[in-house]
Design an enzyme around this catalytic site. Structure first.
Site, short mmCIF file in Angstrom:
data_model
loop_
_atom_site.label_atom_id
_atom_site.label_comp_id
_atom_site.label_asym_id
_atom_site.label_seq_id
_atom_site.Cartn_x
_atom_site.Cartn_y
_atom_site.Cartn_z
N ARG A 1 -7.68 -4.33 -10.93
CA ARG A 1 -8.46 -3.69 -9.87
C ARG A 1 -9.49 -4.68 -9.32
O ARG A 1 -10.55 -4.90 -9.93
CB ARG A 1 -9.17 -2.45 -10.41
CG ARG A 1 -10.14 -1.81 -9.41
CD ARG A 1 -9.47 -1.18 -8.25
NE ARG A 1 -8.66 -0.03 -8.64
CZ ARG A 1 -7.80 0.58 -7.83
NH1 ARG A 1 -7.64 0.12 -6.60
NH2 ARG A 1 -7.10 1.63 -8.24
N GLN B 1 3.28 2.41 -5.75
CA GLN B 1 2.22 2.09 -4.78
C GLN B 1 2.02 0.58 -4.68
O GLN B 1 1.87 -0.10 -5.68
CB GLN B 1 0.92 2.76 -5.29
CG GLN B 1 -0.34 2.29 -4.62
CD GLN B 1 -0.81 3.22 -3.49
OE1 GLN B 1 -0.02 3.96 -2.92
NE2 GLN B 1 -2.09 3.13 -3.18
N ARG C 1 2.58 -7.00 -7.81
CA ARG C 1 1.26 -7.13 -8.45
C ARG C 1 1.27 -6.73 -9.93
O ARG C 1 0.31 -6.97 -10.64
CB ARG C 1 0.22 -6.29 -7.70
CG ARG C 1 0.47 -4.79 -7.73
CD ARG C 1 -0.66 -4.03 -7.04
NE ARG C 1 -0.43 -2.58 -7.11
CZ ARG C 1 -1.34 -1.67 -6.86
NH1 ARG C 1 -2.57 -2.05 -6.48
NH2 ARG C 1 -1.07 -0.39 -6.94
N HIS D 1 -4.36 -7.98 -0.70
CA HIS D 1 -5.25 -6.81 -0.71
C HIS D 1 -6.63 -7.23 -1.25
O HIS D 1 -7.05 -6.79 -2.31
CB HIS D 1 -4.60 -5.77 -1.64
CG HIS D 1 -5.19 -4.40 -1.59
ND1 HIS D 1 -6.50 -4.13 -1.88
CD2 HIS D 1 -4.64 -3.20 -1.31
CE1 HIS D 1 -6.73 -2.84 -1.78
NE2 HIS D 1 -5.63 -2.25 -1.43
N ASP E 1 -10.32 3.84 5.53
CA ASP E 1 -9.03 3.35 5.07
C ASP E 1 -8.14 3.22 6.31
O ASP E 1 -7.47 4.16 6.71
CB ASP E 1 -8.42 4.34 4.08
CG ASP E 1 -7.19 3.78 3.40
OD1 ASP E 1 -6.71 4.43 2.44
OD2 ASP E 1 -6.71 2.71 3.82
N GLU F 1 -8.01 -6.70 4.16
CA GLU F 1 -6.69 -7.14 3.69
C GLU F 1 -5.86 -7.66 4.86
O GLU F 1 -5.97 -7.13 5.98
CB GLU F 1 -5.99 -5.96 3.01
CG GLU F 1 -6.84 -5.24 1.98
CD GLU F 1 -6.44 -3.80 1.75
OE1 GLU F 1 -5.23 -3.49 1.83
OE2 GLU F 1 -7.35 -2.98 1.49
O1 TA6 Z 1 -6.32 -0.66 0.78
C1 TA6 Z 1 -5.83 0.50 1.23
C2 TA6 Z 1 -5.16 1.33 0.15
O2 TA6 Z 1 -3.83 1.59 0.51
C3 TA6 Z 1 -5.96 2.60 -0.06
O3 TA6 Z 1 -5.29 3.71 0.47
C4 TA6 Z 1 -6.16 2.69 -1.57
O4 TA6 Z 1 -5.12 3.44 -2.14
C5 TA6 Z 1 -6.13 1.23 -1.96
O5 TA6 Z 1 -5.11 0.65 -1.14
C6 TA6 Z 1 -5.96 0.96 -3.42
O6 TA6 Z 1 -4.66 1.25 -3.85
P1 TA6 Z 1 -4.34 1.12 -5.43
O7 TA6 Z 1 -2.90 1.45 -5.57
O8 TA6 Z 1 -4.66 -0.29 -5.82
O9 TA6 Z 1 -5.28 2.10 -6.10
#
Ligand code: TA6
Length: 311
Positions: free
Chosen positions: A86, A104, A109, A180, A225, A284
């Site tokens: 994180r 996600q 990563r 990111h 966001d 990002e």
């Molecule tokens: O940076 C935008 C985003 O897509 C947000 O919606 C939030 O979910 C963030 O990324 C972090 O995502 P993660 O999967 O690292 O918690």
């Protein structure tokens, strides 16, 4: 490029001394980082340094003597296989967010990358290369053979990150890719993002509805966001409390995401302190709004250069 023994999270690793190999260069150590995960530590002769975990080719530290730490990493972050770190600069590939069926932000990563090489450039900069290729696990999630490269170049006050994607398979594929990046700031209330005025954005907090940015300086007083579509190649993060400006210069990475989780989302993230939203902002760069497509054998690359100045 001086190729050398491949080092992976599973393999042995040791000291690689640029000094001997490059003369008066910097130093690249590969050491055991948090959670027992291997990381490369890059030291530039100016005193600047960076740290990159083989887990996700994840840049977790970029330090400049004159400015201090530039990147934010949560104190609550996991450093475990199969979990994203994180903070720092997560690599999102082949999917951004939850825009598709993959985990996600895709699997890059949370994968073990290989440390594939290093260079010392003319100006004394240190370059290091990481590589991720398809394997049984990725093919089970995403049935396309690929090669994903990350090159990080550390100079005195600049960090340049280049991503490359190659289609190694026999059929075309589409992908999203992004850096990111989490920036460390003194206080979100004294931070703004400049350079996105008049740019169209998709607001994740309004089911992706499209708007046009009207502010010259984007400030924060709630969760933001947004995916700014076909954004200018130069934007800035103004960190008034630290009297510093981060310049972001991108090439072939059309879109920019601006994100701060604010209070409610911060409390929902187990790997993020409730109040850490005050000390970070994500700006990002990537291919997000419209996926890129590669035919067999084709290659894409995109670059983002980060530099700082006082103000
Ligand atoms: O940076 C935008 C985003 O897509 C947000 O919606 C939030 O979910 C963030 O990324 C972090 O995502 P993660 O999967 O690292 O918690």
């Amino acid at each position: 490029m001086i190729a050398y023994q491949r080092i992976s999270a599973k393999g042995a690793f040791g000291m690689i001394d640029c000094q001997n190999e490059f003369g008066a260069g910097g130093l690249i150590d590969v050491v055991t980082g948090k959670g027992g995960l291997p990381k490369a530590v890059l030291r530039h002769s100016s005193g600047s340094c960076a740290e990159i975990y083989l887990h996700g080719a994840h840049i977790t530290k970029w330090y400049i003597p004159k400015f201090g730490d530039v990147l934010f990493v949560s104190k609550e972050s996991f450093f475990e296989p199969n979990k994203p770190i994180r903070g720092g600069i997560p690599v999102c590939f082949p999917q951004f967010g939850s825009s598709g069926p993959l985990p996600q932000h895709g699997f890059a990563r949370t994968s073990d990358w290989e440390l594939a090489g290093r260079d010392r450039l003319e100006n004394g900069a240190i370059a290091i290369d990481f590589r991720l290729k398809d394997d049984e696990e990725t093919l089970s999630l995403w049935p396309f053979p690929f090669c994903l490269d990350l090159r990080a170049v550390l100079e005195e006050e600049t960090l340049t990150v280049t991503l490359g994607v190659r289609n190694r398979g026999q059929q075309a594929f589409k992908f999203q890719v992004a850096l990111h990046t989490y920036f460390s700031i003194s206080d979100i209330h004294q931070t703004s993002v400049a350079g996105l005025r008049e740019v169209r954005y998709s607001d994740a907090l309004s089911e992706g509805a499209l708007f046009t940015e009207s502010a010259s300086l984007i400030r924060f007083d709630r969760e933001i966001d947004r995916v700014y579509i076909e954004a200018p190649d130069k934007v800035e993060v103004l960190d008034e409390g630290n009297h510093r400006k981060v310049m972001i210069a991108k090439q072939n990475m059309p879109d920019i995401v601006v994100w701060n989780p604010w209070t409610a989302k911060s409390q929902r993230m187990v790997d993020f302190g409730d109040d850490e939203y005050l000390q970070m902002v994500c700006v990002e760069t990537g291919v997000i709004a419209r996926s890129a497509e590669l035919n067999p054998g084709e290659h894409w690359n995109g670059t983002t250069a980060f530099s700082l100045t006082t103000f």
